[in-house]
Design a protein around this motif. Structure first.
Motif, PDB file in Angstrom:
ATOM      1  N   GLU A  24       0.790  -1.219  -0.046  1.00 16.27           N
ATOM      2  CA  GLU A  24       0.046  -0.040   0.005  1.00 16.27           C
ATOM      3  C   GLU A  24       0.662   1.169   0.092  1.00 16.27           C
ATOM      4  O   GLU A  24       0.699   2.187  -0.770  1.00 16.27           O
ATOM      5  CB  GLU A  24      -0.796   0.113   1.147  1.00 16.27           C
ATOM      6  CG  GLU A  24      -1.967  -1.013   1.039  1.00 16.27           C
ATOM      7  CD  GLU A  24      -3.013  -1.024   2.164  1.00 16.27           C
ATOM      8  OE1 GLU A  24      -2.732  -0.246   3.278  1.00 16.27           O
ATOM      9  OE2 GLU A  24      -3.564  -2.035   2.438  1.00 16.27           O
ATOM     10  N   THR A  25       1.894   1.294   0.722  1.00 19.50           N
ATOM     11  CA  THR A  25       2.813   2.273   0.842  1.00 19.50           C
ATOM     12  C   THR A  25       3.689   2.575  -0.654  1.00 19.50           C
ATOM     13  O   THR A  25       3.529   3.702  -0.896  1.00 19.50           O
ATOM     14  CB  THR A  25       3.845   2.139   1.897  1.00 19.50           C
ATOM     15  OG1 THR A  25       3.149   1.877   3.382  1.00 19.50           O
ATOM     16  CG2 THR A  25       5.000   3.398   2.126  1.00 19.50           C
ATOM     17  N   GLU A  27       2.331   1.713  -3.651  1.00 17.10           N
ATOM     18  CA  GLU A  27       1.215   2.333  -4.371  1.00 17.10           C
ATOM     19  C   GLU A  27       1.107   3.924  -4.090  1.00 17.10           C
ATOM     20  O   GLU A  27       1.063   4.771  -5.109  1.00 17.10           O
ATOM     21  CB  GLU A  27       0.120   1.510  -4.262  1.00 17.10           C
ATOM     22  CG  GLU A  27       0.094   0.170  -4.820  1.00 17.10           C
ATOM     23  CD  GLU A  27      -1.274  -0.718  -4.608  1.00 17.10           C
ATOM     24  OE1 GLU A  27      -2.296  -0.047  -4.150  1.00 17.10           O
ATOM     25  OE2 GLU A  27      -1.109  -1.835  -4.695  1.00 17.10           O
ATOM     26  N   GLU A  28       0.954   4.146  -2.970  1.00 14.44           N
ATOM     27  CA  GLU A  28       0.617   5.632  -2.365  1.00 14.44           C
ATOM     28  C   GLU A  28       1.949   6.439  -3.029  1.00 14.44           C
ATOM     29  O   GLU A  28       1.808   7.506  -3.544  1.00 14.44           O
ATOM     30  CB  GLU A  28       0.617   5.746  -0.913  1.00 14.44           C
ATOM     31  CG  GLU A  28      -0.790   5.414  -0.501  1.00 14.44           C
ATOM     32  CD  GLU A  28      -0.968   5.426   1.031  1.00 14.44           C
ATOM     33  OE1 GLU A  28      -0.188   5.818   1.763  1.00 14.44           O
ATOM     34  OE2 GLU A  28      -1.936   4.748   1.584  1.00 14.44           O
ATOM     35  N   LEU A  29       2.902   6.003  -2.536  1.00 11.54           N
ATOM     36  CA  LEU A  29       4.313   6.662  -3.150  1.00 11.54           C
ATOM     37  C   LEU A  29       4.312   6.710  -4.532  1.00 11.54           C
ATOM     38  O   LEU A  29       4.653   7.599  -5.193  1.00 11.54           O
ATOM     39  CB  LEU A  29       5.604   5.821  -2.528  1.00 11.54           C
ATOM     40  CG  LEU A  29       6.923   6.425  -3.113  1.00 11.54           C
ATOM     41  CD1 LEU A  29       6.970   7.686  -2.317  1.00 11.54           C
ATOM     42  CD2 LEU A  29       7.924   5.583  -2.463  1.00 11.54           C
ATOM     43  N   GLN A  31       1.716   6.965  -6.608  1.00 17.50           N
ATOM     44  CA  GLN A  31       0.733   7.788  -7.262  1.00 17.50           C
ATOM     45  C   GLN A  31       1.323   9.286  -6.763  1.00 17.50           C
ATOM     46  O   GLN A  31       1.140  10.255  -7.529  1.00 17.50           O
ATOM     47  CB  GLN A  31      -0.480   7.730  -6.558  1.00 17.50           C
ATOM     48  CG  GLN A  31      -1.374   6.429  -6.825  1.00 17.50           C
ATOM     49  CD  GLN A  31      -2.458   6.109  -5.961  1.00 17.50           C
ATOM     50  OE1 GLN A  31      -2.600   6.686  -4.877  1.00 17.50           O
ATOM     51  NE2 GLN A  31      -3.337   4.862  -6.373  1.00 17.50           N
ATOM     52  N   THR A  32       1.940   9.564  -5.634  1.00 21.54           N
ATOM     53  CA  THR A  32       2.625  10.726  -5.327  1.00 21.54           C
ATOM     54  C   THR A  32       3.772  11.094  -6.414  1.00 21.54           C
ATOM     55  O   THR A  32       3.746  12.289  -6.816  1.00 21.54           O
ATOM     56  CB  THR A  32       3.394  10.760  -3.738  1.00 21.54           C
ATOM     57  OG1 THR A  32       2.207  10.265  -2.971  1.00 21.54           O
ATOM     58  CG2 THR A  32       3.673  12.165  -3.579  1.00 21.54           C
TER      59      THR A  32
END
Length: 156
Positions: A24-25, A27-29, A31-32
């Motif tokens: 999850e981290t 994926e978030e990274l 996207q960022t």
């Protein structure tokens, strides 16, 4: 020692849960990073803005053209309504006479003109045909104006 997110139970951390959190981290990274890259891509942002501005200008131009055509038509109708019947009759006769003369001169010119001149003339004719209504309204308004002016001079 790392801090856990609020509400997570540290003792409940299993390797599977840790892998899920890492995924999850990531994926978030990702996207960022994509969002930051899009903001940093000045060329693409400028191109997108240019396309948007071109589209706005096109829409405004079409709107202005339509408004101008409508106003010209209204003005021509006002002139026509205020023009006395004898003047309108003379204007129609003069228009027909000019049209006949122009056609005759056009035939003569076409027969004697070189090919490049004929091509340019053809382009002008196509443009006039594409804008026939405003052109005819303008010609009618000018003819009416000239006839009114002529009749006023004769009264003096």
């Amino acid at each position: 020692m790392t801090r856990d997110k609020p509400g997570t139970d540290r003792s409940a951390s299993t390797p599977e849960k840790l892998r899920e959190q890492i995924k999850e981290t990531r994926e978030e990274l990702g996207q960022t990073v994509e969002a930051l890259a899009a903001k940093a891509d000045v060329k693409t942002r400028a191109r997108d803005r240019t396309v948007a501005v071109k589209q706005q200008v096109g829409e405004k131009t079409t709107q202005a053209r339509t408004q101008l055509r409508d106003k010209a038509t209204q003005a021509a109708h006002r002139v026509q309504d205020k023009t006395p019947e004898p003047v309108r009759t003379k204007a129609v006769a003069a228009t027909e006479q000019v049209r006949d003369k122009a056609a005759h001169v056009g035939h003569l010119a076409r027969d004697k003109a070189p090919e490049p001149v004929r091509e340019k003339t053809g382009q002008g004719v196509r443009a006039a045909r594409a804008n026939r209504t405003p052109l005819l309204v303008a010609i009618g308004a000018v003819a009416a104006f000239l006839l009114i002016r002529r009749s006023r001079r004769r009264r003096r």
